[in-house]
Enzyme design. Structure first.
Site, PDB file in Angstrom:
ATOM      1  N   ASP A 168      58.618  11.367   4.267  1.00  0.00           N
ATOM      2  CA  ASP A 168      59.450  10.700   3.267  1.00  0.00           C
ATOM      3  C   ASP A 168      60.540   9.957   4.023  1.00  0.00           C
ATOM      4  O   ASP A 168      61.326  10.565   4.750  1.00  0.00           O
ATOM      5  CB  ASP A 168      60.061  11.716   2.299  1.00  0.00           C
ATOM      6  CG  ASP A 168      60.760  11.048   1.126  1.00  0.00           C
ATOM      7  OD1 ASP A 168      61.693  10.251   1.377  1.00  0.00           O
ATOM      8  OD2 ASP A 168      60.406  11.331  -0.031  1.00  0.00           O
TER       9      ASP A 168
ATOM     10  N   GLU B  27      51.648   6.012  -2.249  1.00  0.00           N
ATOM     11  CA  GLU B  27      51.827   6.944  -3.372  1.00  0.00           C
ATOM     12  C   GLU B  27      52.789   6.337  -4.386  1.00  0.00           C
ATOM     13  O   GLU B  27      53.789   5.722  -4.030  1.00  0.00           O
ATOM     14  CB  GLU B  27      52.394   8.274  -2.882  1.00  0.00           C
ATOM     15  CG  GLU B  27      52.676   9.259  -4.023  1.00  0.00           C
ATOM     16  CD  GLU B  27      53.230  10.586  -3.564  1.00  0.00           C
ATOM     17  OE1 GLU B  27      53.015  11.593  -4.247  1.00  0.00           O
ATOM     18  OE2 GLU B  27      53.905  10.618  -2.503  1.00  0.00           O
TER      19      GLU B  27
ATOM     20  N   ASP C 164      48.140  18.710  -4.987  1.00  0.00           N
ATOM     21  CA  ASP C 164      49.402  18.912  -4.280  1.00  0.00           C
ATOM     22  C   ASP C 164      49.813  20.371  -4.444  1.00  0.00           C
ATOM     23  O   ASP C 164      50.155  20.812  -5.539  1.00  0.00           O
ATOM     24  CB  ASP C 164      50.475  17.994  -4.864  1.00  0.00           C
ATOM     25  CG  ASP C 164      51.794  18.093  -4.116  1.00  0.00           C
ATOM     26  OD1 ASP C 164      51.919  18.937  -3.212  1.00  0.00           O
ATOM     27  OD2 ASP C 164      52.714  17.317  -4.445  1.00  0.00           O
TER      28      ASP C 164
ATOM     29  N   GLU D  77      46.902  19.045  -0.292  1.00  0.00           N
ATOM     30  CA  GLU D  77      48.174  18.618   0.287  1.00  0.00           C
ATOM     31  C   GLU D  77      49.163  19.762   0.437  1.00  0.00           C
ATOM     32  O   GLU D  77      49.330  20.574  -0.474  1.00  0.00           O
ATOM     33  CB  GLU D  77      48.780  17.530  -0.605  1.00  0.00           C
ATOM     34  CG  GLU D  77      50.116  16.992  -0.117  1.00  0.00           C
ATOM     35  CD  GLU D  77      50.528  15.773  -0.909  1.00  0.00           C
ATOM     36  OE1 GLU D  77      49.660  14.888  -1.138  1.00  0.00           O
ATOM     37  OE2 GLU D  77      51.693  15.676  -1.308  1.00  0.00           O
TER      38      GLU D  77
ATOM     39  N   GLU E 297      55.494  15.870   4.013  1.00  0.00           N
ATOM     40  CA  GLU E 297      56.565  15.508   3.092  1.00  0.00           C
ATOM     41  C   GLU E 297      57.885  16.170   3.472  1.00  0.00           C
ATOM     42  O   GLU E 297      58.956  15.557   3.366  1.00  0.00           O
ATOM     43  CB  GLU E 297      56.148  15.907   1.674  1.00  0.00           C
ATOM     44  CG  GLU E 297      57.218  15.818   0.618  1.00  0.00           C
ATOM     45  CD  GLU E 297      56.722  16.304  -0.734  1.00  0.00           C
ATOM     46  OE1 GLU E 297      57.565  16.654  -1.565  1.00  0.00           O
ATOM     47  OE2 GLU E 297      55.488  16.337  -0.952  1.00  0.00           O
TER      48      GLU E 297
ATOM     49  N   HIS F 278      55.522   9.831   1.541  1.00  0.00           N
ATOM     50  CA  HIS F 278      55.770  10.496   0.266  1.00  0.00           C
ATOM     51  C   HIS F 278      56.724   9.645  -0.568  1.00  0.00           C
ATOM     52  O   HIS F 278      57.820   9.294  -0.132  1.00  0.00           O
ATOM     53  CB  HIS F 278      56.391  11.870   0.524  1.00  0.00           C
ATOM     54  CG  HIS F 278      56.983  12.497  -0.706  1.00  0.00           C
ATOM     55  ND1 HIS F 278      58.336  12.537  -0.954  1.00  0.00           N
ATOM     56  CD2 HIS F 278      56.390  13.109  -1.754  1.00  0.00           C
ATOM     57  CE1 HIS F 278      58.557  13.152  -2.099  1.00  0.00           C
ATOM     58  NE2 HIS F 278      57.389  13.509  -2.605  1.00  0.00           N
TER      59      HIS F 278
END
Length: 395
Positions: free
Chosen positions: A291, A338, A214, A240, A268, A318
């Site tokens: 998200d 996740e 990430d 990511e 995200e 996310h």
């Protein structure tokens, strides 16, 4: 029979870990020298809290209906988002039927275009939308996943995000996603340190466990491509969010240059179907990561998922705990989820939004079961012991 109407909408603010999971006290892996866009400034390199990542806190939205039912949701946004909910968005919610989710969403979004479109305003819209879905679930005595089409699988495998993907594998997760610790400003030594940690984790985890990096918007195109190729020997599954979210061209260039078999994930910090349309049509990603508490809520996430499915893309939201679990169980293009390891040392499974939610499900041996989501709405309750503050009131 007419549907109940929304009779009250209130916005509260909370401090401390939970929906704003960066708002942590004491040492925590999530605030430990992680590469960020601010890392070019040495004074803001050691801690994300140092440049204010935790300043907003958690937004809590509570909705009540004429039949006595209530629903709530938590997301980020804190006091500024609470003002938007109370002073602006509430006019489109109060008096509306609890079933009018699409009309309410469109009015909230359209009325805020002149100062919204992304970011804080979409956090506020997301909070209201999720609270209304929770309310509708309580009115109908149904879990959210059942109201959006029903589960397409009985179990949902998860990967873990945290500082110890090796421990995540031991706990039964598919694998783990590491936070990148060093960005371009830390030069060759930082680049080498990133690869060293990756190699250590791969050696411990074995060859088959998932391992990803990430990058949290912290890289440039050249660095991201070099990192991806250097990391290929360690079986990096995806890289990511390598560059800032508005750099669609950079994401597309990186994806084209990735080693065979490596994927690019991002989204995200993107919002609405229009933002994700850009990601899809410009070839920016293999995995989209909206998200649900930031992208526009569940109403908009369902539209994003349909768009992604038409482009053959996976949607793996996310974080966002129960709010994304209900969504993922009902989607064929969300085959895994996740899980953020919110234990300070990333060494055990704890509820992601603790202490704010009671009854929050967590993966068992790396998997969620559909039976964990069978309560009405999103299936959680707000912790009554929390110190809720309502900074603004309508009128």
């Amino acid at each position: 029979m007419s549907a109940p109407t929304v009779t009250d909408l209130r916005a509260y603010v909370l401090r401390g870990g939970g929906a704003d999971y960066h708002d942590q006290d004491g040492p925590h892996w999530i605030d430990d020298h992680i590469a960020t866009p601010m890392a070019r400034y040495p004074g803001y390199r050691e801690s994300r809290q140092s440049f204010g990542l935790n300043v907003l806190g958690t937004l809590v939205v509570v909705a009540e209906a004429s039949d006595g039912s209530s629903g709530f949701a938590v997301t980020t946004g804190g006091e500024p988002a609470a003002w938007i909910v109370e002073k602006h968005l509430s006019r489109f919610v109060l008096g509306a039927a609890v079933t009018d989710l699409s009309r309410i969403w469109d009015q909230m979004y359209s009325s805020t275009l002149f100062y919204g479109r992304k970011g804080l305003v979409l956090n506020a819209i997301s909070g209201v939308d999720l609270a209304l879905w929770d309310l509708l679930g309580h009115v109908r005595a149904e879990p959210v996943y059942a109201m959006i089409g029903g589960a397409v699988r009985d179990e949902q495998p998860c990967y873990a995000t945290g500082a110890r993907p090796d421990l995540a594998v031991e706990l039964g997760f598919l694998g783990g996603k590491l936070p990148l610790h060093h960005g371009p400003a830390e030069g060759a030594d930082g680049f080498t340190a990133n690869l060293r940690l990756l190699a250590e984790m791969r050696a411990t985890m074995g060859p088959d466990a998932w391992l990803a990096y990430d990058c949290w918007m912290s890289l440039d195109v050249d660095y991201a491509i070099r990192l991806a190729h250097a990391a290929a020997e360690h079986g990096l599954r995806w890289i990511e969010e390598p560059v800032p979210p508005d750099d669609y061209w950079g994401h597309a260039a990186i994806r084209k240059a990735l080693p065979p078999g490596m994927l690019l994930a991002t989204g995200e910090h993107e919002a609405t179907r229009w933002g994700f349309r850009l990601l899809a049509e410009m070839g920016c990603a293999d995995i989209l990561q909206p998200d649900v508490g930031w992208c526009g809520g569940l109403t908009e996430l369902l539209r994003i998922s349909t768009l992604a499915d038409a482009h053959g893309l996976l949607v793996v939201p996310h974080g966002s705990s129960v709010y994304s679990y209900h969504f993922a169980f009902a989607q064929h293009n969300s085959p895994f989820s996740e899980f953020l390891m919110m234990a300070p040392a990333a060494d055990r499974v704890v509820p992601m939004f603790h202490p704010q939610l009671l009854g929050e499900p967590v993966p068992e041996h790396g998997r969620l079961r559909i039976g964990q989501l069978d309560a009405p709405g999103f299936g959680v309750t707000l912790n009554p012991d929390l110190a809720l503050a309502r900074p603004y009131r309508r009128g």
